[in-house]
Write a protein that holds these residues in place. Structure first.
Motif, short mmCIF file in Angstrom:
data_model
loop_
_atom_site.label_atom_id
_atom_site.label_comp_id
_atom_site.label_asym_id
_atom_site.label_seq_id
_atom_site.Cartn_x
_atom_site.Cartn_y
_atom_site.Cartn_z
N ALA A 1 -13.18 36.78 -7.66
CA ALA A 1 -12.66 36.21 -8.90
C ALA A 1 -11.48 35.33 -8.55
CB ALA A 1 -12.23 37.31 -9.87
N VAL A 2 -11.46 34.13 -9.09
CA VAL A 2 -10.32 33.23 -8.95
C VAL A 2 -9.57 33.28 -10.28
CG1 VAL A 2 -9.56 30.87 -8.51
CG2 VAL A 2 -11.57 31.78 -7.32
N ILE A 3 -8.41 33.95 -10.26
CA ILE A 3 -7.63 34.22 -11.47
C ILE A 3 -6.39 33.32 -11.44
CG2 ILE A 3 -6.39 35.98 -12.77
CD1 ILE A 3 -8.20 38.07 -11.30
N CYS A 4 -6.23 32.51 -12.48
CA CYS A 4 -5.14 31.54 -12.44
C CYS A 4 -4.62 31.24 -13.84
CB CYS A 4 -5.64 30.25 -11.79
SG CYS A 4 -4.32 29.13 -11.25
N GLY A 5 -3.32 30.97 -13.93
CA GLY A 5 -2.72 30.60 -15.19
C GLY A 5 -3.26 29.28 -15.71
N ASP B 1 -1.78 26.95 -17.09
CA ASP B 1 -0.87 25.84 -16.79
C ASP B 1 -0.39 25.86 -15.34
OD1 ASP B 1 -0.88 24.90 -19.51
OD2 ASP B 1 0.41 26.61 -20.00
N ASP B 2 -1.11 26.58 -14.49
CA ASP B 2 -0.74 26.68 -13.08
C ASP B 2 -1.54 25.67 -12.27
OD1 ASP B 2 -0.19 27.31 -10.47
OD2 ASP B 2 -0.78 29.41 -10.59
N HIS B 3 -0.87 24.59 -11.86
CA HIS B 3 -1.53 23.56 -11.06
C HIS B 3 -0.84 23.39 -9.70
CE1 HIS B 3 -3.50 22.72 -14.85
NE2 HIS B 3 -2.33 22.46 -15.42
N ASP B 4 0.03 24.34 -9.33
CA ASP B 4 0.82 24.20 -8.10
C ASP B 4 -0.05 24.09 -6.86
OD1 ASP B 4 2.96 24.54 -9.83
OD2 ASP B 4 4.06 25.82 -8.44
N ASN B 5 -1.19 24.78 -6.85
CA ASN B 5 -2.04 24.79 -5.66
C ASN B 5 -3.38 24.10 -5.89
OD1 ASN B 5 -0.50 26.24 -3.58
ND2 ASN B 5 -0.56 27.95 -5.03
N GLY B 6 -3.40 23.19 -6.85
CA GLY B 6 -4.63 22.44 -7.09
C GLY B 6 -5.56 23.16 -8.06
N SER B 7 -6.82 22.80 -8.02
CA SER B 7 -7.79 23.27 -9.00
C SER B 7 -8.37 24.64 -8.65
CB SER B 7 -8.94 22.26 -9.12
OG SER B 7 -9.98 22.78 -9.93
N ALA B 8 -8.06 25.63 -9.49
CA ALA B 8 -8.65 26.96 -9.32
C ALA B 8 -10.14 26.98 -9.68
CB ALA B 8 -7.86 27.99 -10.12
N PRO B 9 -10.56 26.30 -10.78
CA PRO B 9 -12.00 26.26 -11.06
C PRO B 9 -12.81 25.64 -9.92
CG PRO B 9 -10.77 25.61 -13.01
CD PRO B 9 -9.77 25.70 -11.88
N ASP B 10 -12.26 24.62 -9.28
CA ASP B 10 -12.95 23.99 -8.14
C ASP B 10 -13.09 24.99 -7.00
OD1 ASP B 10 -14.12 22.24 -6.39
OD2 ASP B 10 -12.32 21.02 -6.06
N LEU B 11 -12.03 25.76 -6.76
CA LEU B 11 -12.11 26.77 -5.70
C LEU B 11 -13.19 27.79 -6.01
CD1 LEU B 11 -11.13 28.17 -3.15
CD2 LEU B 11 -9.29 29.21 -4.51
N ILE C 1 -11.39 32.98 -13.79
CA ILE C 1 -10.83 33.70 -14.93
C ILE C 1 -9.47 33.08 -15.24
CG2 ILE C 1 -10.07 35.91 -15.83
CD1 ILE C 1 -11.94 37.26 -13.80
N GLU C 2 -9.34 32.54 -16.44
CA GLU C 2 -8.09 31.91 -16.86
C GLU C 2 -7.22 32.91 -17.61
OE1 GLU C 2 -7.93 27.65 -18.23
OE2 GLU C 2 -7.46 28.66 -20.13
N VAL C 3 -5.93 32.94 -17.26
CA VAL C 3 -4.95 33.78 -17.94
C VAL C 3 -3.80 32.88 -18.41
CG1 VAL C 3 -5.57 35.84 -16.63
CG2 VAL C 3 -3.77 34.32 -15.76
N PRO C 4 -2.95 33.37 -19.29
CA PRO C 4 -1.84 32.54 -19.76
C PRO C 4 -0.80 32.30 -18.67
CG PRO C 4 -2.25 34.37 -21.27
CD PRO C 4 -3.02 34.65 -20.02
N GLY C 5 -0.06 31.19 -18.78
CA GLY C 5 1.10 30.97 -17.93
C GLY C 5 0.93 29.93 -16.87
#
Length: 253
Positions: A202-206, A208-218, A228-232
């Motif tokens: 599971a790739v879990i990411c805020g 509004d979290d773009h510090d390390n690039g695209s989590a959906p792409d990963l 899985i998108e979470v707040p923050g």
């Protein structure tokens, strides 16, 4: 519910502090850069949530972080040192392949990806948090940012893009000499090796979290992963109850 702290000597004898909550199926949780097990997993109740779900949260402070040692000897920072520390934790608890889960946030996520892609750790399930593609193959750019924070620590002022990182590093009492050495022990990741990570992930990411690039792409690049998108954002998503719930729900299945 049990809670304790153990200390172990890693592969080179460096002392690592390990925080433990609960009993049941083991879960190793690796925290983010300049943070600690307490700041990422304990303070916001994520370790307790795993324990309440019948799991044993094993939460090391990586070297240079938290209650673990921060040696100033450059020899204590060979390439891949954090992967070797994580492997030492698994060995200390006698965790066999497929009998434990692995969670990492930010730096911990990078460490978990390197470890699983190279077959050094073989968890049953893998939760990658606060990480995207750019945080893997573009690590050197991010490392240079933190090196600047360390090198110019006393001259960075409010309004500087590096000021937030400086403030967090100062709040955690990080040894800057050791931190500088650690940053040089990490390298970029070959994205082709994501194909080796075949366990459910599971790739879990805020949101509004773009510090390390695209989590959906990963997530899309992994053989068996969901996003899985979470707040923050990168600094506060880990403080949200939704973050811990996403981890527990994924590992409980």
């Amino acid at each position: 519910m049990t809670s304790e702290i153990q200390h172990l000597g890693s592969f080179d004898g460096t002392s690592l502090a390990i925080h433990i909550e609960g009993e049941g199926r083991p879960v190793i949780l690796l925290h983010g850069l300049f943070s600690s097990a307490t700041m990422n997993w304990i303070k916001w109740g994520h370790g307790a949530a795993l324990a309440a779900a019948g799991m044993r949260a094993i939460m090391p402070d990586l070297r240079v972080h938290g209650q673990s040692a921060a040696p100033h000897d450059p020899a204590a920072y060979p390439r891949g040192v954090l992967v070797r520390d994580a492997a030492a934790v698994a060995d200390h608890f006698g965790l066999a392949p497929g009998e434990y889960d692995l969670v990492g946030f930010s730096l911990g996520a990078r460490t978990a990806i390197h470890a699983t892609a190279h077959g050094i750790l073989e968890p049953r399930r893998l939760a990658i948090c606060g990480m995207g593609v750019a945080g893997l193959d573009g690590w050197q750019r991010r490392a240079d940012h933190f090196k600047r924070v360390i090198d110019e620590f006393d001259t960075i002022k409010p309004g500087d893009p590096a000021y937030t990182a400086r403030t967090f590093l100062k709040s955690q009492g990080v040894d800057r000499i050791a931190a500088r050495l650690l940053l040089d022990a990490m390298g970029d990741f070959d994205l082709a090796m994501l194909a080796n990570i075949t366990m459910p992930a599971a790739v879990i990411c805020g949101a509004d979290d773009h510090d390390n690039g695209s989590a959906p792409d990963l997530a899309a690049r992994l053989p068996d992963a969901r996003y899985i998108e979470v707040p923050g954002n990168h600094m506060n998503s880990v403080t949200k109850p939704e973050f811990g719930k996403a981890i527990v729900d994924f590992l409980a299945t």
